[in-house]
Design an enzyme around this catalytic site. Structure first.
Site, PDB file in Angstrom:
ATOM      1  N   SER A 113       0.844  -1.193   0.000  1.00 25.33           N
ATOM      2  CA  SER A 113       0.000   0.000   0.000  1.00 25.33           C
ATOM      3  C   SER A 113       0.877   1.240   0.000  1.00 25.33           C
ATOM      4  CB  SER A 113      -0.838  -0.023   1.269  1.00 25.33           C
ATOM      5  OG  SER A 113      -1.422   1.229   1.490  1.00 25.33           O
ATOM      6  N   LYS A 168       2.085  -3.759   6.905  1.00 25.40           N
ATOM      7  CA  LYS A 168       2.484  -3.825   5.487  1.00 25.40           C
ATOM      8  C   LYS A 168       4.004  -3.639   5.351  1.00 25.40           C
ATOM      9  CE  LYS A 168      -1.495  -4.494   3.542  1.00 25.40           C
ATOM     10  NZ  LYS A 168      -1.783  -5.787   2.932  1.00 25.40           N
ATOM     11  N   TYR A 226      -1.691  -0.782  11.029  1.00 26.78           N
ATOM     12  CA  TYR A 226      -1.971  -1.359   9.715  1.00 26.78           C
ATOM     13  C   TYR A 226      -0.784  -1.102   8.770  1.00 26.78           C
ATOM     14  CZ  TYR A 226      -3.608  -1.594   4.900  1.00 26.78           C
ATOM     15  OH  TYR A 226      -3.701  -1.871   3.553  1.00 26.78           O
TER      16      TYR A 226
HETATM   17  P1  NAD Z   1     -11.019  -6.948   1.646  1.00 19.88           P
HETATM   18  O1  NAD Z   1     -11.202  -6.897   3.119  1.00 19.88           O
HETATM   19  O2  NAD Z   1     -12.215  -6.759   0.786  1.00 19.88           O
HETATM   20  O3  NAD Z   1     -10.319  -8.321   1.230  1.00 19.88           O
HETATM   21  C1  NAD Z   1      -9.429  -9.011   2.065  1.00 19.88           C
HETATM   22  C2  NAD Z   1      -9.933 -10.442   2.170  1.00 19.88           C
HETATM   23  O4  NAD Z   1      -9.041 -11.185   2.985  1.00 19.88           O
HETATM   24  C3  NAD Z   1     -11.322 -10.536   2.809  1.00 19.88           C
HETATM   25  O5  NAD Z   1     -12.161 -11.311   1.972  1.00 19.88           O
HETATM   26  C4  NAD Z   1     -11.068 -11.242   4.145  1.00 19.88           C
HETATM   27  O6  NAD Z   1     -12.150 -12.062   4.522  1.00 19.88           O
HETATM   28  C5  NAD Z   1      -9.804 -12.027   3.834  1.00 19.88           C
HETATM   29  N1  NAD Z   1      -8.965 -12.326   4.993  1.00 19.88           N
HETATM   30  C6  NAD Z   1      -8.515 -11.483   5.955  1.00 19.88           C
HETATM   31  N2  NAD Z   1      -7.738 -12.129   6.823  1.00 19.88           N
HETATM   32  C7  NAD Z   1      -7.672 -13.430   6.415  1.00 19.88           C
HETATM   33  C8  NAD Z   1      -7.034 -14.589   6.910  1.00 19.88           C
HETATM   34  N3  NAD Z   1      -6.309 -14.569   8.030  1.00 19.88           N
HETATM   35  N4  NAD Z   1      -7.193 -15.753   6.230  1.00 19.88           N
HETATM   36  C9  NAD Z   1      -7.939 -15.803   5.104  1.00 19.88           C
HETATM   37  N5  NAD Z   1      -8.563 -14.734   4.593  1.00 19.88           N
HETATM   38  C10 NAD Z   1      -8.444 -13.557   5.249  1.00 19.88           C
HETATM   39  O7  NAD Z   1      -9.887  -5.890   1.270  1.00 19.88           O
HETATM   40  P2  NAD Z   1      -9.391  -5.396  -0.170  1.00 19.88           P
HETATM   41  O8  NAD Z   1      -9.752  -3.963  -0.290  1.00 19.88           O
HETATM   42  O9  NAD Z   1      -9.779  -6.354  -1.210  1.00 19.88           O
HETATM   43  O10 NAD Z   1      -7.821  -5.458   0.069  1.00 19.88           O
HETATM   44  C11 NAD Z   1      -7.036  -6.554  -0.344  1.00 19.88           C
HETATM   45  C12 NAD Z   1      -5.600  -6.316   0.071  1.00 19.88           C
HETATM   46  O11 NAD Z   1      -5.135  -5.099  -0.486  1.00 19.88           O
HETATM   47  C13 NAD Z   1      -5.419  -6.181   1.596  1.00 19.88           C
HETATM   48  O12 NAD Z   1      -4.225  -6.830   1.947  1.00 19.88           O
HETATM   49  C14 NAD Z   1      -5.297  -4.687   1.794  1.00 19.88           C
HETATM   50  O13 NAD Z   1      -4.538  -4.370   2.924  1.00 19.88           O
HETATM   51  C15 NAD Z   1      -4.582  -4.267   0.519  1.00 19.88           C
HETATM   52  N6  NAD Z   1      -4.827  -2.860   0.176  1.00 19.88           N
HETATM   53  C16 NAD Z   1      -6.124  -2.422   0.014  1.00 19.88           C
HETATM   54  C17 NAD Z   1      -6.363  -1.082  -0.265  1.00 19.88           C
HETATM   55  C18 NAD Z   1      -7.769  -0.571  -0.413  1.00 19.88           C
HETATM   56  O14 NAD Z   1      -7.979   0.631  -0.351  1.00 19.88           O
HETATM   57  N7  NAD Z   1      -8.774  -1.399  -0.648  1.00 19.88           N
HETATM   58  C19 NAD Z   1      -5.280  -0.188  -0.400  1.00 19.88           C
HETATM   59  C20 NAD Z   1      -3.982  -0.679  -0.255  1.00 19.88           C
HETATM   60  C21 NAD Z   1      -3.765  -2.027   0.038  1.00 19.88           C
END
Ligand code: NAD
Ligand code: UDP
Length: 336
Positions: free
Chosen positions: A124, A152, A148
């Site tokens: 991120s 990362k 958080y």
């Molecule tokens: P999201 O919460 O929709 O998806 C993450 C998924 O991981 C969820 O379905 C959750 O149930 C699953 N999960 C969490 N912990 C778990 C575990 N221990 N075992 C199995 N499954 C698990 O989030 P997203 O927006 O799709 O983000 C995906 C990734 O991208 C994350 O790592 C997030 O930190 C990163 N990210 C997201 C953003 C954003 O703005 N959406 C920005 C930068 C980075």
């Protein structure tokens, strides 16, 4: 080629699964559904007209994850699973470190045990902390300002150490700016739990009548209209970047890092206006004080990804708002 997608029921993971299937990859999804719904997987299968092997598994559960690697051949992993709410991470740091960091360690160990050493990791722009200037390049100093962000950053460091110690690994750190948008079908999209923290899903819920008005956090930033500026990137462009990163890793071992952003920023007021245009409505908003911890501006220099991956975002602000609106208006309550 078969890709294991951790967190594949989530917002970005479900779009990645769909894009991979559309391009002829095989996918296997693991997710513990802690922040998602199995319906997302069903809809990906429906859109791709292919079944999607899904395992409801927590990546910290070594035995269960090991079993997943035994049931299907896996060539590479896209690792999206993680907790992502900044505010919540401040109140529950141990839960965040355990889920994100311990989860990644177990995943890497199980991958290694099965001879899989190719990983695309969801990092991120938060790893740039409070950047001294914009646009942000990959060489900017790394820091983090909340648990958080630190989770990362630690995972990035762990992966750098791993690649130093075991040079056969192939790892891409992809630093996302502000993912938004949805698949143009309107069948899958972002479905946050409770009241959204992020701007675009908040605006979308105001537009659909679930929330009364948007609070604009801060009007006295040194930006063109005084409100915060961010680099919103369409989720389909974002997941295409992951596939380009996989191709790059196929060329040879090592660790690479890329910003995935559009290279331009929009203010909060510009976002509200663009969304109103897409939805054909006036979005009600009120001006509010700054949200603690927010930077005035955050946008990427994404030229390294363009140079080395042949990737750049092709979908603009209006596409993003139109696709979010299609998703939100067809599914006013998300997957529920
Ligand atoms: P999201 O919460 O929709 O998806 C993450 C998924 O991981 C969820 O379905 C959750 O149930 C699953 N999960 C969490 N912990 C778990 C575990 N221990 N075992 C199995 N499954 C698990 O989030 P997203 O927006 O799709 O983000 C995906 C990734 O991208 C994350 O790592 C997030 O930190 C990163 N990210 C997201 C953003 C954003 O703005 N959406 C920005 C930068 C980075
Ligand atoms: N923002 C806002 N109202 C909201 C949510 C966010 O004005 O209800 C602003 C926030 O201050 C920032 C921008 O919108 O300038 C993007 O915030 P978001 O939480 O979506 O992403 P991030 O802070 O991670 O960049």
């Amino acid at each position: 080629m078969a890709i294991l997608i951790t967190g594949g029921a989530g917002y970005i993971g479900s779009h990645a699964a769909l894009e991979l299937l559309r391009r002829g990859f095989d996918v296997v999804v693991v997710d513990n559904l802690s922040n998602s719904h199995e319906a997302a997987i069903d809809r990906v299968a429906e859109l791709a007209a292919r079944p999607v092997p899904f395992h409801r598994v927590d990546i910290r559960d070594r035995a269960a994850l090991d079993q997943v690697f035994r049931t299907a051949p896996i060539d590479a992993v896209m690792h999206f699973a993680g907790l992502k709410a900044v505010g919540e991470s401040v109140g529950q740091p141990l839960r965040y470190y355990d889920n994100n960091i311990s989860g990644t360690i177990v995943l890497l160990e199980v991958m290694k045990q099965h001879g899989v050493r190719t990983l695309v990791f969801s990092s991120s722009a938060t790893v740039y902390g409070d950047p001294a200037s914009v646009p942000i390049t990959e060489d900017f100093p790394l820091s983090a300002v909340n648990p958080y962000g630190r989770s990362k950053l630690f995972i990035e460091e762990m992966l750098r150490d791993l690649c130093r110690a075991e040079p056969e690994w192939r790892v891409a750190l992809l630093r996302y700016f502000n993912p938004s948008g949805a698949d143009p079908s309107g069948r899958i999209g972002e479905d946050p739990n409770g009241i959204p923290n992020n701007l675009v899903p908040f605006i979308a819920q105001v537009a659909v009548g679930r929330l009364p008005e948007v609070a604009v956090f801060g009007t006295d930033y040194p930006t063109r209209d005084g409100t915060g500026v961010r680099d919103y990137i369409h989720v389909v462009d974002l997941v295409v970047g992951h596939i380009n990163a996989l191709e790059k890793l196929a060329a040879g071992p090592g660790l690479v890092s890329y910003n995935l952003g559009t290279g331009r920023g929009y203010s909060v007021l510009e976002m509200i206006e663009a969304f109103g245009r897409a939805a054909g409505k006036t979005i009600k908003y009120r001006l509010a004080p700054r949200r603690p911890g927010d930077a005035a501006e955050c946008w990427s220099d994404a030229s390294r990804a363009e140079r080395e991956l042949g990737w750049r975002a092709t979908r603009g602000l209006d596409d993003m708002c139109r696709d979010v609106w299609r998703w939100q208006s067809n599914n006013p309550n998300g997957y529920a």
